[in-house]
Enzyme design. Structure first.
Site, PDB file in Angstrom:
ATOM      1  N   CYS A 269     -26.864 -15.181 -10.205  1.00  0.00           N
ATOM      2  CA  CYS A 269     -27.402 -16.234  -9.314  1.00  0.00           C
ATOM      3  C   CYS A 269     -28.058 -15.688  -8.041  1.00  0.00           C
ATOM      4  O   CYS A 269     -28.564 -16.473  -7.243  1.00  0.00           O
ATOM      5  CB  CYS A 269     -26.296 -17.215  -8.940  1.00  0.00           C
ATOM      6  SG  CYS A 269     -25.173 -16.590  -7.673  1.00  0.00           S
TER       7      CYS A 269
ATOM      8  N   GLN B  62       0.516  -6.319  -3.640  1.00  0.00           N
ATOM      9  CA  GLN B  62      -0.569  -6.607  -2.697  1.00  0.00           C
ATOM     10  C   GLN B  62      -1.702  -5.612  -2.909  1.00  0.00           C
ATOM     11  O   GLN B  62      -2.755  -5.727  -2.290  1.00  0.00           O
ATOM     12  CB  GLN B  62      -0.059  -6.477  -1.258  1.00  0.00           C
ATOM     13  CG  GLN B  62       1.072  -7.434  -0.934  1.00  0.00           C
ATOM     14  CD  GLN B  62       1.722  -7.103   0.405  1.00  0.00           C
ATOM     15  OE1 GLN B  62       1.262  -7.543   1.444  1.00  0.00           O
ATOM     16  NE2 GLN B  62       2.785  -6.335   0.381  1.00  0.00           N
TER      17      GLN B  62
ATOM     18  N   HIS C 160      -3.595  -9.919  -4.280  1.00  0.00           N
ATOM     19  CA  HIS C 160      -4.788  -9.738  -3.447  1.00  0.00           C
ATOM     20  C   HIS C 160      -6.001  -9.295  -4.267  1.00  0.00           C
ATOM     21  O   HIS C 160      -6.986  -8.823  -3.714  1.00  0.00           O
ATOM     22  CB  HIS C 160      -4.504  -8.737  -2.316  1.00  0.00           C
ATOM     23  CG  HIS C 160      -3.577  -9.276  -1.267  1.00  0.00           C
ATOM     24  ND1 HIS C 160      -2.923  -8.487  -0.356  1.00  0.00           N
ATOM     25  CD2 HIS C 160      -3.207 -10.547  -0.980  1.00  0.00           C
ATOM     26  CE1 HIS C 160      -2.165  -9.247   0.428  1.00  0.00           C
ATOM     27  NE2 HIS C 160      -2.321 -10.497   0.072  1.00  0.00           N
TER      28      HIS C 160
ATOM     29  N   CYS D  94     -18.792 -12.780  -7.600  1.00  0.00           N
ATOM     30  CA  CYS D  94     -19.881 -13.341  -6.801  1.00  0.00           C
ATOM     31  C   CYS D  94     -19.316 -14.431  -5.889  1.00  0.00           C
ATOM     32  O   CYS D  94     -18.591 -15.322  -6.347  1.00  0.00           O
ATOM     33  CB  CYS D  94     -20.964 -13.932  -7.704  1.00  0.00           C
ATOM     34  SG  CYS D  94     -22.238 -14.796  -6.752  1.00  0.00           S
TER      35      CYS D  94
ATOM     36  N   ARG E 198      -1.341   0.517   7.691  1.00  0.00           N
ATOM     37  CA  ARG E 198      -0.572   0.531   8.942  1.00  0.00           C
ATOM     38  C   ARG E 198       0.438   1.658   9.049  1.00  0.00           C
ATOM     39  O   ARG E 198       1.167   1.734  10.036  1.00  0.00           O
ATOM     40  CB  ARG E 198       0.155  -0.807   9.115  1.00  0.00           C
ATOM     41  CG  ARG E 198      -0.784  -1.976   9.211  1.00  0.00           C
ATOM     42  CD  ARG E 198      -0.042  -3.281   9.374  1.00  0.00           C
ATOM     43  NE  ARG E 198      -0.959  -4.416   9.317  1.00  0.00           N
ATOM     44  CZ  ARG E 198      -1.436  -4.941   8.202  1.00  0.00           C
ATOM     45  NH1 ARG E 198      -1.070  -4.441   7.039  1.00  0.00           N
ATOM     46  NH2 ARG E 198      -2.267  -5.959   8.242  1.00  0.00           N
TER      47      ARG E 198
ATOM     48  N   ASP F 297      -5.574  -1.552  -6.168  1.00  0.00           N
ATOM     49  CA  ASP F 297      -6.013  -0.291  -6.774  1.00  0.00           C
ATOM     50  C   ASP F 297      -5.828  -0.219  -8.285  1.00  0.00           C
ATOM     51  O   ASP F 297      -6.303   0.723  -8.924  1.00  0.00           O
ATOM     52  CB  ASP F 297      -5.311   0.897  -6.095  1.00  0.00           C
ATOM     53  CG  ASP F 297      -3.783   0.792  -6.114  1.00  0.00           C
ATOM     54  OD1 ASP F 297      -3.229   0.255  -7.091  1.00  0.00           O
ATOM     55  OD2 ASP F 297      -3.150   1.266  -5.148  1.00  0.00           O
TER      56      ASP F 297
ATOM     57  N   ALA G  78       0.810  -1.213   0.000  1.00  0.00           N
ATOM     58  CA  ALA G  78       0.000   0.000   0.000  1.00  0.00           C
ATOM     59  C   ALA G  78       0.851   1.275   0.000  1.00  0.00           C
ATOM     60  O   ALA G  78       0.416   2.314  -0.499  1.00  0.00           O
ATOM     61  CB  ALA G  78      -0.913  -0.018   1.217  1.00  0.00           C
TER      62      ALA G  78
END
Ligand code: NAD
Length: 253
Positions: free
Chosen positions: A158, A102, A122, A130, A35, A105, A23
């Protein structure tokens, strides 16, 4: 502490460089980390719950709040910064084999990173998935539904629970992507960890793997990380300033 020039010469001489970003590379694009000193979890401890799949599945209020936060997410107005662009320059100069991020964005792709050399481990906030049938769609379609009044929009295929196509705490990472990242860490001779506190597993084991096979570990981060004591060099500062200087030094014209 090893100088930036030394690290640039290591990159220039390396056979295989792998980078891991977190991040911290996107804070200079206006997206808070979790963090760091201005991190989301420091300012709003409740935010941690929204990143947990157990709470998300069990509690419609958490899902409604998550959708509202997705509508307002700073990623929609964010642009890649000099750190993202420097990694693209490194890759195009033939000095970056694989970039594992990770971040969810999409800013590495927006900066022009080669999708074949990028793993968004990630996931991405730019699509929905879904949780029932796995149907994936562009996020903007679903955000339009939220803005239109559907506070917790169900899957159109669904009727199941929808979420951003990101990996929450409690969800497994894609084993194929994780294996590819592991293999790259096993075969690299220089591993760059950038803007990550290196506290989220299993990704945080990648620098460990690299060290075990004898690769150099270089950490570029604004604050101390859990791995500084194992690093061959720690470059302390802003990724948007350090990476362009590093790449310039490693790829002289
Ligand atoms: P983290 O929040 O745990 O750590 C970020 C680190 O970056 C901190 O140590 C901080 O000091 C450092 N940092 C902040 N700004 C920096 C800068 N300009 N230059 C250099 N370093 C800087 O982040 P993490 O390790 O990536 O783990 C958080 C998890 O949350 C990840 O799984 C990630 O997917 C997710 N996340 C993603 C985003 C995003 O996509 N932009 C934002 C927040 C959280």
């Amino acid at each position: 502490m090893t100088s930036l020039d030394n690290v640039a010469s290591w990159i220039a001489a390396a056979r295989s460089v792998v980078a891991l970003t977190g991040a911290g590379i996107s804070t200079e694009s206006g997206i808070p980390d979790f963090r760091g000193p201005d991190g989301l979890w420091k300012r709003d401890p409740r935010a941690e719950r929204l990143s947990n799949i157990g709470y998300y599945l069990a509690d419609e209020r958490i899902r409604r709040e998550s959708w509202q936060r997705r509508v307002e997410h700073p990623a929609w107005g964010a642009r890649p910064n000099a750190g993202h662009r420097a990694l693209v320059a490194l890759e195009r100069a033939g000095h970056l084999d694989l970039l594992v991020t990770q971040n969810i964005d999409g800013l590495h792709l927006a900066a022009g990173a080669d999708p074949d050399r990028l793993i968004e481990i990630h996931g991405t906030i730019r699509e929905t998935a879904c949780l029932g049938c796995g149907d994936r769609r562009p996020m903007r379609e679903t955000l339009d539904r939220v803005r239109g009044g559907e506070a917790d929009p169900p899957c159109l295929a669904c009727g199941g629970i929808l979420k951003s196509a990101t990996v929450s705490f409690g969800q497994n990472l894609d084993p194929v992507l994780l294996r590819r990242a592991d293999e790259a860490a096993t075969t690299c001779d220089l591993f760059l960890a950038i803007g990550t506190s290196l506290t989220v597993y299993p990704v945080a084991r990648l620098p460990e793997i690299a060290k075990e096979v004898g690769a150099r570990l270089v950490i570029v981060n604004a604050e101390p990380t859990a791995f500084d004591h194992r690093a061959d060099a720690v470059l302390r500062g802003r990724a948007g300033e350090l990476l362009p200087a590093l790449v310039e030094g490693a790829t002289p014209r």
